[in-house]
Design a protein around this motif. Structure first.
Motif, PDB file in Angstrom:
ATOM      1  N   LEU A 232     -29.436 161.621 121.771  1.00 43.65           N
ATOM      2  CA  LEU A 232     -30.353 162.585 122.368  1.00 43.65           C
ATOM      3  C   LEU A 232     -30.246 162.597 123.895  1.00 43.65           C
ATOM      4  O   LEU A 232     -30.564 163.587 124.544  1.00 43.65           O
ATOM      5  CB  LEU A 232     -31.797 162.259 121.977  1.00 43.65           C
TER       6      LEU A 232
ATOM      7  N   GLU B 270     -34.188 155.927 124.518  1.00 44.75           N
ATOM      8  CA  GLU B 270     -33.367 156.016 123.302  1.00 44.75           C
ATOM      9  C   GLU B 270     -32.753 154.665 122.915  1.00 44.75           C
ATOM     10  O   GLU B 270     -32.386 154.441 121.760  1.00 44.75           O
ATOM     11  CB  GLU B 270     -32.261 157.062 123.526  1.00 44.75           C
TER      12      GLU B 270
ATOM     13  N   VAL C 238     -35.362 163.530 113.789  1.00 45.28           N
ATOM     14  CA  VAL C 238     -34.848 164.602 114.646  1.00 45.28           C
ATOM     15  C   VAL C 238     -33.595 165.208 114.017  1.00 45.28           C
ATOM     16  O   VAL C 238     -32.669 164.476 113.649  1.00 45.28           O
ATOM     17  CB  VAL C 238     -34.481 164.043 116.049  1.00 45.28           C
TER      18      VAL C 238
ATOM     19  N   GLN D  89     -38.161 169.549 121.263  1.00 43.52           N
ATOM     20  CA  GLN D  89     -37.129 168.608 121.727  1.00 43.52           C
ATOM     21  C   GLN D  89     -37.772 167.314 122.189  1.00 43.52           C
ATOM     22  O   GLN D  89     -38.819 167.361 122.869  1.00 43.52           O
ATOM     23  CB  GLN D  89     -36.368 169.218 122.890  1.00 43.52           C
TER      24      GLN D  89
ATOM     25  N   VAL E 120     -32.683 159.658 114.228  1.00 39.98           N
ATOM     26  CA  VAL E 120     -31.970 160.807 114.798  1.00 39.98           C
ATOM     27  C   VAL E 120     -30.824 161.193 113.858  1.00 39.98           C
ATOM     28  O   VAL E 120     -29.921 160.396 113.595  1.00 39.98           O
ATOM     29  CB  VAL E 120     -31.398 160.466 116.200  1.00 39.98           C
TER      30      VAL E 120
ATOM     31  N   ALA F 141     -28.643 164.038 114.239  1.00 40.14           N
ATOM     32  CA  ALA F 141     -28.234 165.223 114.999  1.00 40.14           C
ATOM     33  C   ALA F 141     -26.725 165.460 114.895  1.00 40.14           C
ATOM     34  O   ALA F 141     -26.102 166.026 115.794  1.00 40.14           O
ATOM     35  CB  ALA F 141     -28.672 165.072 116.449  1.00 40.14           C
TER      36      ALA F 141
END
Ligand SMILES: Cc1cc2nc3c(=O)[nH]c(=O)nc-3n(C[C@H](O)[C@H](O)[C@H](O)COP(=O)(O)OP(=O)(O)OC[C@H]3O[C@@H](n4cnc5c(N)ncnc54)[C@H](O)[C@@H]3O)c2cc1C
Length: 431
Positions: free
Chosen positions: A295, A300, A323, A380, A407, A409
């Motif tokens: 991210l 993080e 996410v 976000q 996450v 993504a």
């Protein structure tokens, strides 16, 4: 023979057969069309890797390819074979071998979506002398083929061994290609080390869903011999890899991610966060999954942030943010929210989910309706703290209580890395 008996002997059986044929044809067409419709509605119409391309002029709709496809990716539409569930195709290739009309060829990429394939010689060497590629990174998926390439590549690498470097070869990746290459390096008595970013061998096979039935073919592993498996569960396959390592201990450095390769005197320097390895050759057996996309936000690095759901029950009674907007994000959010006492927020920067399975979309709607899961579209993550998380939605920033972040993504493909080290990459559009 009078007219009536003539009809009874020839025409009736013909009509019965024709009726059976048409019934089968319409049934196949209906089922396949429904699967294709779902793929279109889910936005999952592009195959991820090597896949069949059908020549409609040659295809007679025998259905032989449909029967052999272990992933049920192929169907029959209007009497011709078609890739009706492209997203699940793994380039098995059994369809090509079985087609009685030779109407199938295996290709990379499609008109719409190109696929980057590094250029390698017959010896598995790239245009950068000393850098070799084996397995799925080179475009050749499947466990057996990746392992075979790893073994063969090492035989070519052995011919360049020797010289003043610490190692003859650094093998990057311990999936099927890297394991077979490491076994071959051991058999050829090379000085080598294998770097694996994860905490286990197996590569992509380590990430298969639980109890997945793996279809493969007998493979020959150096120092081990013929492994005669055709159908095996994911768990038994992992046991098989562990059994191989128990029999032949290999110098695998787990949790060490290759981050950089530089030309150096006599060969290359391979850098990881832990050390630098100097070698005459490098074998890249890193597959195509790439590295999880990060991210890039403050916080993080906290241990509560992960890039893959391992066990949903570890999140019981916790506030969790997932996410992402793909199937893996939806599935992670749905699995976690089914645990007692969890509060799950699914955060996605897009306005709608465009490329997810219909089944997951329906499950998501149900979970939202029963208030087990909160959906934040067009949001976000901006900051992660030990007990909180900040999300931006439009101009507003919202702070939520938070114990864990998952996450999902997607991954960054290895293409930019290959280009950076000078390896030539070709984008294929159905060739
Ligand atoms: C859902 C799914 C189902 C499948 N089912 C089948 C099946 O039934 N039968 C079949 O034959 N094939 C199947 N496949 C394909 C098969 O898993 C792959 O083709 C095979 O694993 C490729 O092996 P590989 O060694 O080339 O790459 P991988 O298995 O991807 O291994 C690459 C390894 O390199 C490591 N690595 C990557 N980058 C770095 C780095 N920078 N530093 C250190 N380590 C790194 C990775 O962590 C990984 O361990 C399936 C694939 C998927 C996704």
């Amino acid at each position: 023979m009078n007219h009536i008996s003539y009809y009874a002997v020839y025409l009736v059986p013909f009509l019965v057969l024709a009726a059976f044929y048409l019934r089968r044809h319409f049934k196949q067409h209906k089922i396949s069309s429904e699967i294709w419709k779902e793929a279109v509605e889910s936005g999952l119409t592009e195959p991820p890797t090597l896949h069949p391309d059908f020549n409609p002029a040659l295809c007679i709709g025998s259905g032989a390819c449909v029967k052999v496809c272990p992933e049920a990716a192929i169907g029959i539409i209007n009497g011709k074979a078609a890739l009706v569930n492209p997203a699940v195709c793994i380039g098995h290739g059994a369809c090509e071998a079985t087609c009685p009309m030779k109407a199938i060829r295996l290709v990379f990429g499609t008109e719409k979506r190109g696929m980057d394939i590094p250029q390698v010689s017959r010896n598995f060497e790239t245009n950068v002398p000393g850098i070799f590629i084996a397995g799925e990174l080179g475009g050749m998926g499947l466990i057996r083929k990746a392992a075979e390439q790893g073994r063969q590549a090492m035989e070519h690498i052995a011919k360049r061994a020797g010289g003043g470097t610490d190692y003859d070869v650094v093998i990057v990746g311990a999936g099927p290609a890297g394991i077979a290459a490491s076994l071959a390096a051991q058999r050829l008595r090379l000085k080598f080390v294998t770097l694996e970013q994860e905490d286990s061998v197996g590569g992509t096979t380590y990430h298969y869903p639980r109890n997945k039935i793996v279809m493969t073919a007998p493979m020959n592993l150096p120092l081990i011999g013929q492994i005669k498996v055709r159908e095996i569960s994911k768990e038994s396959l992992m046991e098989l890899w562990e059994g191989v390592l128990a029999k032949v201990p290999l110098p695998i450095r787990y949790g060490e991610r290759m981050e950089e390769i530089k030309q150096a005197a006599g060969g290359f320097e391979v850098r990881t966060p832990v050390g630098t390895y100097r070698a005459k050759s490098v074998l890249l057996a890193i597959g195509r999954r790439g590295v999880p996309r990060k991210l890039g936000v403050p916080g993080e690095e906290l241990p509560k942030v992960v890039y893959k759901l391992i066990e949903a029950d570890q999140y019981r009674n916790q506030h969790v943010v997932v996410v992402g907007g793909g199937d893996s994000a939806l599935e992670a959010a749905l699995d976690v929210c089914a645990e007692p006492g969890t509060w799950v927020t699914l955060s996605y920067r897009g306005a709608a989910f465009n490329r997810v399975k219909l089944k997951n979309r329906k499950r998501l709607d149900e979970a939202i309706a029963t208030e087990r899961l909160f959906l934040m579209l067009e949001s976000q993550v901006v900051e992660i703290k030990s007990k909180k998380i900040k999300l931006r939605i439009g101009d507003a920033v919202k702070e939520l209580p938070n114990d864990a972040v998952i996450v999902c993504a997607g991954g960054e493909l290895p293409t930019p890395f290959l280009k950076k080290i000078g390896v030539m990459v070709e984008t294929r559009h159905g060739t």
